[in-house]
Design a protein around this motif. Structure first.
Motif, PDB file in Angstrom:
ATOM      1  N   THR A  15       0.965  -1.261  -0.134  1.00 23.91           N
ATOM      2  CA  THR A  15      -0.105   0.090   0.314  1.00 23.91           C
ATOM      3  C   THR A  15       0.520   1.254  -0.066  1.00 23.91           C
ATOM      4  OG1 THR A  15      -1.757  -1.426   1.228  1.00 23.91           O
ATOM      5  CG2 THR A  15      -1.188   1.150   1.244  1.00 23.91           C
ATOM      6  N   VAL A  16       1.878   0.901   0.922  1.00 23.25           N
ATOM      7  CA  VAL A  16       3.061   2.395   0.904  1.00 23.25           C
ATOM      8  C   VAL A  16       3.019   2.343  -0.883  1.00 23.25           C
ATOM      9  CG1 VAL A  16       4.585   3.459   1.740  1.00 23.25           C
ATOM     10  CG2 VAL A  16       3.161   2.176   3.699  1.00 23.25           C
ATOM     11  N   LEU A  17       4.051   1.208  -1.035  1.00 26.20           N
ATOM     12  CA  LEU A  17       4.971   1.516  -1.855  1.00 26.20           C
ATOM     13  C   LEU A  17       3.965   2.147  -3.287  1.00 26.20           C
ATOM     14  CD1 LEU A  17       7.078   0.607  -2.935  1.00 26.20           C
ATOM     15  CD2 LEU A  17       6.643  -1.339  -3.767  1.00 26.20           C
ATOM     16  N   ASN A  18       2.381   1.531  -3.237  1.00 26.12           N
ATOM     17  CA  ASN A  18       1.773   2.680  -4.120  1.00 26.12           C
ATOM     18  C   ASN A  18       1.553   3.716  -4.206  1.00 26.12           C
ATOM     19  OD1 ASN A  18       1.619   0.185  -5.783  1.00 26.12           O
ATOM     20  ND2 ASN A  18      -0.636  -1.229  -4.599  1.00 26.12           N
ATOM     21  N   LYS A  19       1.598   4.920  -3.015  1.00 26.80           N
ATOM     22  CA  LYS A  19       1.149   5.785  -2.368  1.00 26.80           C
ATOM     23  C   LYS A  19       2.676   6.433  -3.364  1.00 26.80           C
ATOM     24  CE  LYS A  19      -1.813   4.791   1.284  1.00 26.80           C
ATOM     25  NZ  LYS A  19      -1.626   6.181   2.946  1.00 26.80           N
ATOM     26  N   CYS A  20       3.851   5.730  -3.400  1.00 34.20           N
ATOM     27  CA  CYS A  20       4.889   6.667  -3.604  1.00 34.20           C
ATOM     28  C   CYS A  20       5.265   6.608  -4.377  1.00 34.20           C
ATOM     29  CB  CYS A  20       6.267   5.639  -2.541  1.00 34.20           C
ATOM     30  SG  CYS A  20       6.647   5.747  -0.568  1.00 34.20           S
ATOM     31  N   LYS A  21       5.162   5.131  -5.116  1.00 37.65           N
ATOM     32  CA  LYS A  21       4.533   5.469  -6.964  1.00 37.65           C
ATOM     33  C   LYS A  21       3.987   6.069  -7.420  1.00 37.65           C
ATOM     34  CE  LYS A  21       5.772   0.421  -7.292  1.00 37.65           C
ATOM     35  NZ  LYS A  21       5.660  -0.962  -8.276  1.00 37.65           N
ATOM     36  N   PHE A  22       2.713   6.733  -6.545  1.00 38.31           N
ATOM     37  CA  PHE A  22       2.108   7.835  -7.355  1.00 38.31           C
ATOM     38  C   PHE A  22       1.662   9.284  -7.083  1.00 38.31           C
ATOM     39  CE2 PHE A  22      -1.912  10.469  -7.063  1.00 38.31           C
ATOM     40  CZ  PHE A  22      -2.495   9.964  -8.082  1.00 38.31           C
ATOM     41  N   ALA A  23       2.929   9.084  -6.006  1.00 37.89           N
ATOM     42  CA  ALA A  23       3.909  10.444  -5.679  1.00 37.89           C
ATOM     43  C   ALA A  23       4.870  10.443  -6.770  1.00 37.89           C
ATOM     44  CB  ALA A  23       4.240  10.630  -4.302  1.00 37.89           C
ATOM     45  N   GLY A  24       5.491   9.785  -7.422  1.00 33.80           N
ATOM     46  CA  GLY A  24       6.756  10.149  -8.461  1.00 33.80           C
ATOM     47  C   GLY A  24       8.081   9.817  -7.829  1.00 33.80           C
ATOM     48  N   ILE A  25       7.941   8.353  -6.332  1.00 37.97           N
ATOM     49  CA  ILE A  25       8.772   8.140  -5.871  1.00 37.97           C
ATOM     50  C   ILE A  25       8.689   6.400  -5.842  1.00 37.97           C
ATOM     51  CG2 ILE A  25      10.176   8.325  -3.366  1.00 37.97           C
ATOM     52  CD1 ILE A  25       7.681  10.078  -2.264  1.00 37.97           C
ATOM     53  N   LYS A  26      10.358   7.303  -6.655  1.00 38.19           N
ATOM     54  CA  LYS A  26       9.981   5.314  -7.727  1.00 38.19           C
ATOM     55  C   LYS A  26      11.510   4.467  -6.933  1.00 38.19           C
ATOM     56  CE  LYS A  26       8.031   5.873 -11.783  1.00 38.19           C
ATOM     57  NZ  LYS A  26       7.616   5.729 -13.180  1.00 38.19           N
ATOM     58  N   THR A  27      12.640   5.219  -6.308  1.00 35.84           N
ATOM     59  CA  THR A  27      13.991   4.886  -5.848  1.00 35.84           C
ATOM     60  C   THR A  27      13.933   5.036  -4.495  1.00 35.84           C
ATOM     61  OG1 THR A  27      15.447   5.971  -6.680  1.00 35.84           O
ATOM     62  CG2 THR A  27      14.701   4.928  -8.140  1.00 35.84           C
ATOM     63  N   VAL A  28      15.598   4.972  -4.139  1.00 33.00           N
ATOM     64  CA  VAL A  28      15.676   4.962  -2.876  1.00 33.00           C
ATOM     65  C   VAL A  28      16.180   6.149  -2.583  1.00 33.00           C
ATOM     66  CG1 VAL A  28      17.176   4.248  -1.284  1.00 33.00           C
ATOM     67  CG2 VAL A  28      16.148   2.080  -2.039  1.00 33.00           C
TER      68      VAL A  28
END
Length: 313
Positions: A15-28
């Motif tokens: 769930t957190v990973l999907n939120k990050c991807k939606f916000a454009g955060i894909k890498t460390v």
């Protein structure tokens, strides 16, 4: 930088990973570049959870600064200088033969290359109880001569025989044979399971010329590639495991009737130190000069003797 994925830390769920991807955060890098407070608002997640993920990623991926003094101490503890048997020669070499380097000894047949190696080995195993691996490509290793040097230095034949157990000799017949033994050595050094390889300090290749020279006469398709692969493997072994590699090489005639190491210009860049050794006709006196070195004065010559006990002043 590594991409974010589920399970990289306990709080980074799907769930957190999907939120990050939606916000454009894909890498460390994307994640830790954000201010944690702003990121918590952006992905609508509790600040303390974002902070926990942030520190978990820092611990896993960040490189920590090191103090220069501690690095120097670590280097001094891991690097050794091997005694040649001659105080004059040791001074010329700024202490002796350094671990972590590929040292080349080149000269005409009978110039003393093998005797030089024998002297380094004998001092090593008598003074430190370390071990040596000798890869013999020219049938130059004579156990009786090695035993003679050890007997002269230690004073008893039994001590010489006991110390010979710290030297392993392998015959090498071609370049692929050499690669085979070096791969075994690399594996053993990583495993550190046997006492011999745990205390290994010097690798001798005597000589490299009969192994590499056939690679350039049409027998092999990629002689230069084989040389480059060998160079990379030798430097990996000596730098990662802090051993000294001594390579004997033949000589060829250069300009103005001078002599230079065999194997051409590309080989010139393989050794860190290149020493030219010559024997004065009819005498036990030898002279040596550095043709490549970061420490010794280039082309400065010194003399030393080779006796029953190896190299002496």
């Amino acid at each position: 930088m590594a991409r974010l994925f589920e399970g990289i830390c306990p709080l980074l769920t799907e769930t957190v990973l999907n939120k990050c991807k939606f916000a454009g955060i894909k890498t460390v890098t994307d994640f830790i570049s954000f201010d944690p407070e702003e990121l918590a608002k952006k992905i609508k997640m509790p600040y303390k959870d974002v902070l926990s993920i942030y520190y978990a990623l820092i611990m896993k991926y960040a490189g920590f600064p090191q103090n220069a003094t501690s690095l120097q101490c670590e280097l001094l503890e891991s690097v050794s200088i091997l005694d040649t048997g001659s105080k004059r020669l040791n001074k010329f070499l700024c202490g002796g033969i350094y671990t972590g380097e590929v040292t080349e000894i080149h000269g005409m047949p009978g110039s003393g290359k093998t005797q030089f190696c024998f002297s380094v080995i004998s001092n090593l195993i008598l003074e430190t109880k370390s071990t040596a691996l000798y890869l013999d490509a020219s049938n130059n290793f004579v156990a009786k001569r090695m035993e003679e040097i050890l007997s002269e230095k230690s004073g008893t034949d039994q001590d010489a025989i006991d110390n010979l157990h710290n030297v392993k000799v392998k015959n090498v017949y071609d370049i692929y044979d050499l690669f085979h033994y070096l791969d075994i050595l690399k594996e053993e050094l990583y495993k550190q399971e046997t006492i011999f390889f745990r205390y290994l300090k010097v690798l001798i290749i005597d000589a490299i010329t009969p192994l590499l020279s056939p690679c350039f006469d049409g027998k092999y398709l990629d002689g230069l590639g084989l040389m480059n692969n060998l160079s990379q493997l030798l430097h990996t072994l000596c730098s990662e495991h802090k051993i000294s590699i001594l390579v004997c090489n033949n000589t060829v005639q250069g300009n103005n009737f001078s002599i230079k190491p065999a194997l051409g210009l590309n080989w010139k860049y393989v050794p860190s130190i290149s020493l030219c050794i010559e024997r004065l006709d009819g005498t036990p006196v030898h002279k040596i000069k550095a043709v490549k070195s970061c420490r010794s004065n280039l082309f400065e010559e010194i003399t030393f003797n080779i006796s029953r006990s190896g190299i002496i002043d």
